[in-house]
Design an enzyme around this catalytic site. Structure first.
Site, PDB file in Angstrom:
ATOM      1  N   ASP A 119     -38.848 -15.869  21.444  1.00 10.37           N
ATOM      2  CA  ASP A 119     -38.407 -16.724  20.347  1.00 10.37           C
ATOM      3  C   ASP A 119     -39.578 -17.030  19.428  1.00 10.37           C
ATOM      4  OD1 ASP A 119     -39.554 -19.493  20.885  1.00 10.37           O
ATOM      5  OD2 ASP A 119     -38.543 -19.143  22.785  1.00 10.37           O
ATOM      6  N   ALA A 120     -39.275 -17.517  18.236  1.00 11.21           N
ATOM      7  CA  ALA A 120     -40.291 -17.655  17.199  1.00 11.21           C
ATOM      8  C   ALA A 120     -41.454 -18.536  17.630  1.00 11.21           C
ATOM      9  CB  ALA A 120     -39.660 -18.205  15.921  1.00 11.21           C
TER      10      ALA A 120
END
Length: 272
Positions: A119-120
């Site tokens: 995820d970011a």
């Protein structure tokens, strides 16, 4: 007329392949002379069978191993390790305009894609490749490839909480248990550093597990993916895998592959 060995690696006019030692040398495994010595010593297998005759002809699609470690004969395949920085989404083209992986792969001629996702807000080891079969095995949880994360969390994690993570916690999409978990240290009185290893590929799984036991993640990095270690690779940097690293990954993929040969990687967790 030129002999078959004078053509491009892996091809001849009769379609009978090319000598094993020449294809090994063309793939950078070893010099032709050393490759001949490896074959004569019975250290090379082709599709699982030990080969000792130097006249054996093979193709790039054959599965070759030296001392039980797989080697890649197809020189069109590329394998990279990226230390994904925080703030980069695991996509080659983000429809919302967020920073994505295209900035890292644009320099390469091959059409590369990421193996699985981070995820970011999670940094760390991400594999980029154009090998769909390998990507399928590495990304799919049914093959059990382990990933190791280091998390900084809020609060003081106790040994009892670590035991709970190993035993399993209940999430909205079903129970999940860490394959391994251990406390690395304390970052002050109200923060803990914990290492978690698991083979699940579920979305944001480490963050959700730690949230479920009352210790939200402050910072998260993936340090290991199967046999690969992030090492000293700095955030935003990427490099080709070494021959040793690639051999380890290929061995995992081939050991897990469908014996019928029908597992072509169409189910990869790749960006489209």
């Amino acid at each position: 007329m030129a002999s078959p060995d004078e053509g491009a690696p892996g091809h001849d006019s009769a379609g009978e392949g090319i000598r094993l030692q020449k294809l090994m040398a063309a793939a950078g495994v070893a010099s032709r002379r050393v490759s001949e010595d490896l074959i004569s010593a019975g250290r090379v297998t082709v599709n699982g069978d030990i080969v000792t005759e130097l006249g054996r002809r093979v193709h790039e699609t054959d599965r070759i191993a030296v001392d039980g470690t797989a080697i890649q004969l197809d020189t069109t395949r590329r394998y990279l390790m990226l230390n994904k920085p925080v703030g980069i989404v695991s996509s080659l083209s983000d429809e919302r305009g967020r920073p994505d992986l295209s900035r890292f792969v644009s320099r390469y001629e091959e059409r590369l894609f990421n193996v699985g996702r981070l995820d970011a807000q999670t940094s760390g080891l991400l594999i980029l490749t154009n090998d769909g079969e390998l990507a399928h095995v590495l990304a799919h949880p049914s093959f059990g490839v382990m990933k190791t994360y280091i998390a900084k969390t809020k609060g003081h994690i106790t040994p009892q909480t670590v035991a709970k993570l190993r035993a399993g916690v209940e999430l909205e999409d079903g129970p999940i248990a860490a394959d391994k978990a251990r406390i690395v240290g304390q970052a002050g009185a109200q923060e803990t550093i914990i290492e978690i290893t698991l083979h699940s590929g579920r979305n944001r799984i480490v963050r959700r597990m730690l949230e479920a036991v009352g210790h939200p993640v402050i910072d998260l990095v993936r340090r290991q993916f199967g046999p690969l270690h992030l090492g000293t690779l700095a955030p935003g940097e990427l490099r080709d895998l070494t021959k040793v690293e690639l051999g380890q990954l290929l061995t995992i993929a081939r050991d897990a592959a469908d014996p019928s040969g029908t597992d072509t990687g169409k189910g990869t967790d790749r960006e489209r």
